[in-house]
Design a protein around this motif. Structure first.
Motif, PDB file in Angstrom:
ATOM      1  N   MET B   1       0.794  -1.191  -0.108  1.00 16.53           N
ATOM      2  CA  MET B   1       0.166   0.004   0.151  1.00 16.53           C
ATOM      3  C   MET B   1       1.003   1.263   0.009  1.00 16.53           C
ATOM      4  O   MET B   1       1.880   1.358   0.507  1.00 16.53           O
ATOM      5  N   ARG B   2       0.277   2.423  -0.666  1.00 17.20           N
ATOM      6  CA  ARG B   2       1.012   3.399  -1.116  1.00 17.20           C
ATOM      7  C   ARG B   2       1.055   4.474   0.359  1.00 17.20           C
ATOM      8  O   ARG B   2      -0.266   4.673   0.806  1.00 17.20           O
ATOM      9  N   ARG B   3       1.829   4.829   0.736  1.00 14.68           N
ATOM     10  CA  ARG B   3       1.985   5.856   2.169  1.00 14.68           C
ATOM     11  C   ARG B   3       2.514   7.110   1.774  1.00 14.68           C
ATOM     12  O   ARG B   3       3.592   7.098   1.276  1.00 14.68           O
ATOM     13  N   ILE B   4       1.952   8.173   2.348  1.00 17.76           N
ATOM     14  CA  ILE B   4       2.734   9.506   2.451  1.00 17.76           C
ATOM     15  C   ILE B   4       3.081   9.698   3.797  1.00 17.76           C
ATOM     16  O   ILE B   4       2.463  10.086   4.564  1.00 17.76           O
ATOM     17  N   ILE B   5       4.336   9.799   4.235  1.00 17.81           N
ATOM     18  CA  ILE B   5       4.894  10.026   5.372  1.00 17.81           C
ATOM     19  C   ILE B   5       5.436  11.346   5.518  1.00 17.81           C
ATOM     20  O   ILE B   5       6.291  11.836   4.556  1.00 17.81           O
ATOM     21  N   ILE B  30      12.048   4.023  -1.048  1.00 20.97           N
ATOM     22  CA  ILE B  30      11.521   5.480  -1.364  1.00 20.97           C
ATOM     23  C   ILE B  30      10.932   5.680  -2.706  1.00 20.97           C
ATOM     24  O   ILE B  30      12.098   5.412  -3.402  1.00 20.97           O
ATOM     25  N   GLU B  31       9.864   6.166  -2.864  1.00 21.54           N
ATOM     26  CA  GLU B  31       9.412   6.324  -4.104  1.00 21.54           C
ATOM     27  C   GLU B  31       9.657   7.820  -4.340  1.00 21.54           C
ATOM     28  O   GLU B  31      10.086   8.246  -5.561  1.00 21.54           O
ATOM     29  N   THR B  32       9.127   8.828  -3.524  1.00 25.06           N
ATOM     30  CA  THR B  32       9.558  10.301  -3.844  1.00 25.06           C
ATOM     31  C   THR B  32       9.967  10.657  -2.563  1.00 25.06           C
ATOM     32  O   THR B  32       9.680  10.180  -1.343  1.00 25.06           O
ATOM     33  N   LEU B  33      10.727  11.769  -2.566  1.00 27.75           N
ATOM     34  CA  LEU B  33      11.100  12.651  -1.448  1.00 27.75           C
ATOM     35  C   LEU B  33      11.219  13.811  -1.619  1.00 27.75           C
ATOM     36  O   LEU B  33      11.979  14.485  -2.711  1.00 27.75           O
ATOM     37  N   SER B  44      13.099  21.420   9.221  1.00 31.89           N
ATOM     38  CA  SER B  44      12.847  20.860   7.827  1.00 31.89           C
ATOM     39  C   SER B  44      11.633  20.055   7.935  1.00 31.89           C
ATOM     40  O   SER B  44      11.444  19.505   8.629  1.00 31.89           O
ATOM     41  N   ARG B  45      11.061  20.284   6.748  1.00 31.86           N
ATOM     42  CA  ARG B  45       9.820  19.439   6.432  1.00 31.86           C
ATOM     43  C   ARG B  45      10.067  18.399   5.172  1.00 31.86           C
ATOM     44  O   ARG B  45      10.594  18.681   4.049  1.00 31.86           O
ATOM     45  N   LEU B  46      10.010  17.160   5.594  1.00 33.73           N
ATOM     46  CA  LEU B  46      10.188  16.239   4.659  1.00 33.73           C
ATOM     47  C   LEU B  46       9.163  15.338   4.420  1.00 33.73           C
ATOM     48  O   LEU B  46       8.397  14.941   5.207  1.00 33.73           O
ATOM     49  N   THR B  47       8.746  15.214   3.016  1.00 36.19           N
ATOM     50  CA  THR B  47       7.549  14.099   2.776  1.00 36.19           C
ATOM     51  C   THR B  47       8.211  13.259   1.833  1.00 36.19           C
ATOM     52  O   THR B  47       8.789  13.402   0.953  1.00 36.19           O
ATOM     53  N   MET B  48       7.845  11.931   2.171  1.00 33.78           N
ATOM     54  CA  MET B  48       8.311  11.093   1.253  1.00 33.78           C
ATOM     55  C   MET B  48       6.898   9.861   1.070  1.00 33.78           C
ATOM     56  O   MET B  48       6.146   9.697   1.929  1.00 33.78           O
ATOM     57  N   THR B  49       7.131   9.261  -0.367  1.00 38.36           N
ATOM     58  CA  THR B  49       6.070   8.139  -0.285  1.00 38.36           C
ATOM     59  C   THR B  49       6.767   6.899  -0.414  1.00 38.36           C
ATOM     60  O   THR B  49       8.084   6.734  -0.811  1.00 38.36           O
ATOM     61  N   SER B 149       8.549  17.220  -8.748  1.00 40.11           N
ATOM     62  CA  SER B 149       9.190  17.412  -7.544  1.00 40.11           C
ATOM     63  C   SER B 149       8.991  16.409  -6.290  1.00 40.11           C
ATOM     64  O   SER B 149       9.723  16.443  -5.402  1.00 40.11           O
ATOM     65  N   GLY B 150       8.384  15.579  -6.629  1.00 40.65           N
ATOM     66  CA  GLY B 150       7.894  14.480  -5.627  1.00 40.65           C
ATOM     67  C   GLY B 150       6.843  14.983  -4.861  1.00 40.65           C
ATOM     68  O   GLY B 150       6.489  15.969  -4.979  1.00 40.65           O
ATOM     69  N   VAL B 151       6.278  14.192  -4.005  1.00 37.39           N
ATOM     70  CA  VAL B 151       4.841  14.399  -3.349  1.00 37.39           C
ATOM     71  C   VAL B 151       5.228  15.363  -2.211  1.00 37.39           C
ATOM     72  O   VAL B 151       5.811  15.015  -1.419  1.00 37.39           O
ATOM     73  N   SER B 152       4.174  16.473  -2.183  1.00 42.23           N
ATOM     74  CA  SER B 152       4.318  17.110  -0.821  1.00 42.23           C
ATOM     75  C   SER B 152       2.824  16.931  -0.285  1.00 42.23           C
ATOM     76  O   SER B 152       1.764  16.762  -1.135  1.00 42.23           O
ATOM     77  N   GLY B 153       2.679  17.041   1.021  1.00 44.19           N
ATOM     78  CA  GLY B 153       1.319  16.721   1.599  1.00 44.19           C
ATOM     79  C   GLY B 153       0.856  17.469   2.835  1.00 44.19           C
ATOM     80  O   GLY B 153       2.101  17.910   3.713  1.00 44.19           O
TER      81      GLY B 153
END
Lengths: 572, 163
Positions: B1-5, B30-33, B44-49, B149-153
């Motif tokens: 399952m895909r997650r956005i952390i 890591i799929e995106t960062l 810093s704010r880091l978002t990864m999928t 850019s990779g995902v931001s959320g």
């Protein structure tokens, strides 16, 4: 006003550090100069940086206080890696100070430069790189705090040479407290979860307490022993947990796992409730996790949430310091007056366990005419030291025999590399133990393979007059490798022989120690007595044993806890 | 399952490498960062999928939380959330295709931000799905270059990730 180097030393003094194990080199010369000009922090000069980390590790394991290491940049730092990884795997508090090339040279492939923060990243709890000398007191304070709280582990502080330069001085103040918004280890388990766990324990018909190294690290042995006795539950310890519960106690089943006793592994497999305390259900314990203890509800206490349900799902997870959680369990039992366990079922359970003990307790066959058995050496050691020594070990068959046949009645007496399985650990670890406990009897159980991985430390032992007793169980082979080759590779002993061995007696003598060779069982006890009577000398006992002996019981790969080889020909 | 952390972490040298190192060292993917400082310059704010079953995601979040520099962490996919990704793309735009590309960009509510005689540079914002749908609509043969850019959320509603 202090220089960076002086601040490093002052911070160690303010931390109450007695010993620092290290080896000098270019990048740390300023720090060594500052060390030279004081006499409260004793620097121990090892012969190889790996030994510095193991010695600091032995000091930490036997005292509970963080071990401290000082190495130079480049090769000094990389040599320390194995020891840092060893401490990391076994959750040992350690602070490693490594020199670094001057900050304006970093990244230029300077002489003796290596990215130590990067290299060590997966094997440290945390690391710091000093970017300004003014950070030194705060970073060292944080390093000790992080290393010794929560789940302990090694912390690295990398210090570029220019930040320790004597001509740059700064006001020094050692922080009294650490405040970190991003690090707050748990200090209490959840009371609701603890209540649920107690209820589950009271309902148990076939319970087992399975206690690991966390009980020792968390100073929880007394609470564990009190709880086990109050409930009248059987207890088994992991390799890392030996001594957490008294080894000579009737309720003790011995070690569990790959080379655990028959009774411990059978009790685990047949249990209906398992209290896993400060243990991480690792692969050397569980065998195939899919077949692990099929009927058991698992109550798992661990200070590290990531340890819970990592390998085996816990039914009642409790994140918290194991000592505090066990104390709260005891308090709940005291509050309700009568203990209220299912005593009838427990009685039947103990009978069942007695049956397993009788049929298949630890055993080995001796041969009057043939060579002596390695197990006999450990038994003789136990007798000669009256079961009251600090025993360090290396890695292999001798380690398992020392775990099985020496009964540890107290925590911090059994010092071994459990997680990483580092050959060469035993002798330097024994040095750290002996420094921490100068009057105690310290023996290193080793083999002719392992001892040669850090044999140079015999020189350190001479320099500091460490009266360690080295019990070299010599089977002229890498015994554990050979055992696997016998069992799984058709007896093809690929590279597991040990030929061209040195004359260990002469070797010990050349380092200024006493060497002894024992070949016959009838000489063993008297030789041991003689060795341990030499209270102020290091004695290297080279003891020849049967090279064909195997360690049993042994889990059958991919089976359950109860699937074991009991000898070369019998299996469950 | 895909997650956005989504992670708030100390804005310090080495912090990002610890997060990335954890993933390779424990065999996670890591799929995106994306990572950038926040309004508080110490953070810093880091978002990864990432993808994985429940057990794996639980281990990932536990291990991330153990990193000393990680101050706070949230799995955005556990609740209602908004996710956005920005994509810049160079597309072949000659002859009849010029008008066709323009129409497709309009349909996807993208913008043409640079123009030459043969190339459009397109900017498009949206969810990962939308960006992928746009690439498919344009047709891969038309695409010259893509940068995402990779995902931001961020979570929906009044919930905020802050100290």
């Amino acid at each position: 006003m202090l220089s960076g180097a002086e601040m490093v030393v002052r911070a160690l003094q303010d931390e109450g550090v007695e010993y620092i194990f290290g080896y000098p080199g270019g990048a740390v010369l300023h720090i060594y100069d500052a060390l030279f000009q004081q006499d409260t922090v004793n620097h121990i000069l090892v012969r190889h940086e790996q030994a510095a980390t193991h010695a600091a590790d032995g000091y930490a394991r036997s005292t509970g206080k963080p071990g401290v290491v000082l190495v130079t940049s480049g090769p000094g730092a990389t040599n320390a890696i194995t020891g840092i990884a060893t401490a990391f795997m076994d959750s040992i508090p350690m602070v490693v100070l490594s020199g670094q090339v001057r900050s304006d040279w970093i990244g230029d492939d300077a002489f003796q430069e290596t990215d130590m923060v990067g290299l060590s990243r997966p094997i440290v709890k945390h690391s710091f790189m000093v970017r300004d000398p003014r950070q030194i007191p705060d970073m060292i304070k944080k390093a000790f705090y992080i290393a010794s709280t929560g789940r302990p582990g090694p912390v690295l502080v990398d210090i570029p040479k220019d930040h320790t330069a004597p001509h740059n001085t700064f006001p020094y103040e050692y922080p009294k407290k650490v405040k970190m918004r991003s690090y707050a280890p748990v200090t209490r388990g959840h009371s609701g979860q603890i209540r649920k766990a107690v209820d589950e324990l009271l309902k148990a018909k076939r319970p087992v307490i399975y206690a690991g190294g966390g009980v020792i690290q968390g100073e929880a042995s007394e609470a564990l022993t009190a709880l086990a006795r109050k409930l009248n539950f059987p207890v088994t310890n992991t390799l890392m947990g030996l001594g957490a519960y008294p080894g000579t106690d009737e309720q003790f089943l011995g070690m569990l796992g790959m080379h655990g006793t028959y009774e411990a592994n059978m009790a685990m497999h047949n249990a209906d409730v398992i209290l896993a305390a400060g243990a991480r259900l690792d692969d050397r314990v569980t065998n195939n996790t899919k077949k692990f203890c099929p009927g058991a509800k698992i109550v798992h206490i661990d200070i590290d949430p990531a340890s819970i349900s990592k390998n085996v799902a816990a039914h009642i997870p409790i994140v918290g310091p194991v000592g505090q959680v066990l104390d709260e369990m005891l308090a709940m039992l005291d509050e309700q007056g009568s203990v209220g366990t299912d005593t009838k079922s427990l009685e039947r359970w103990w009978q069942e366990i007695a049956g397993w003990r009788e049929v298949h307790g630890l055993r080995f066959e001796t041969n009057e005419q043939g060579p002596m058995k390695p197990q006999q050496v450990v038994q003789a050691l136990y007798k000669a030291t009256k079961g009251d020594a600090y025993i360090t070990s290396d890695v292999g068959q001798h380690q398992m025999f020392a775990a099985q046949y020496y009964l540890y009645d107290r925590p911090r007496r059994w010092i071994n590399s459990g997680g990483l399985g580092t050959m060469g650990f035993g002798l330097p670890a024994a040095m750290g133990v002996q420094f921490a406990h100068p009057d105690a009897v310290v023996a290193c159980v080793t083999g002719e393979g392992s001892i040669q991985m850090n044999i140079q430390e015999l020189s350190t032992c001479l320099q500091y007059g460490l009266p360690i007793k080295i019990i070299n169980i010599n089977n002229q082979a890498l015994g554990m490798v050979r055992q696997w080759q016998d069992m799984q590779y058709g007896g093809r002993h690929s590279q597991s022989y040990m030929e061209s061995l040195p004359d260990f007696v002469k070797l010990a003598e050349s380092y200024g120690h006493v060497g002894m060779m024992v070949e016959k069982i009838e000489d063993l006890d008297s030789a041991m007595e003689e060795a341990f009577a030499l209270k102020d000398r290091l004695v290297f006992m080279d003891i020849y044993v049967d090279p064909t002996e195997h360690v049993y019981p042994m889990h059958i790969a991919d089976g359950s806890m109860r699937d074991m080889w009991l000898s070369k020909t019998e299996r469950t | 399952m895909r997650r956005i952390i989504s992670i708030l972490m100390e804005n310090e040298p080495g912090a990002l490498s610890r997060v990335v190192g954890l993933f390779s060292q424990r065999g996670y993917n890591i799929e995106t960062l994306t990572v950038a400082p926040t309004e508080d310059e110490t953070l810093s704010r880091l978002t990864m999928t990432t993808t994985g079953d429940e057990k794996k995601i639980e281990q990932i979040t536990k291990h991330l939380n153990k990193l000393i520099e990680v101050v706070k962490l949230v799995d955005l996919t556990e609740g209602a959330h908004i996710e956005r990704e920005i994509m810049l793309m160079k597309v072949k735009a000659t002859g009849a295709q010029r008008a066709e590309v323009k129409r497709t960009v309009d349909i996807f509510r993208g913008q043409i931000v640079d123009v030459t005689a043969t190339v459009y540079t397109v900017q498009l914002t949206g969810t990962t799905d939308k960006l992928e749908a746009f690439i498919a609509a344009i047709g891969e043969t038309q695409v010259l270059e893509v940068v995402r850019s990779g995902v931001s959320g961020i979570s929906r509603g009044e919930k905020v990730l802050s100290l």
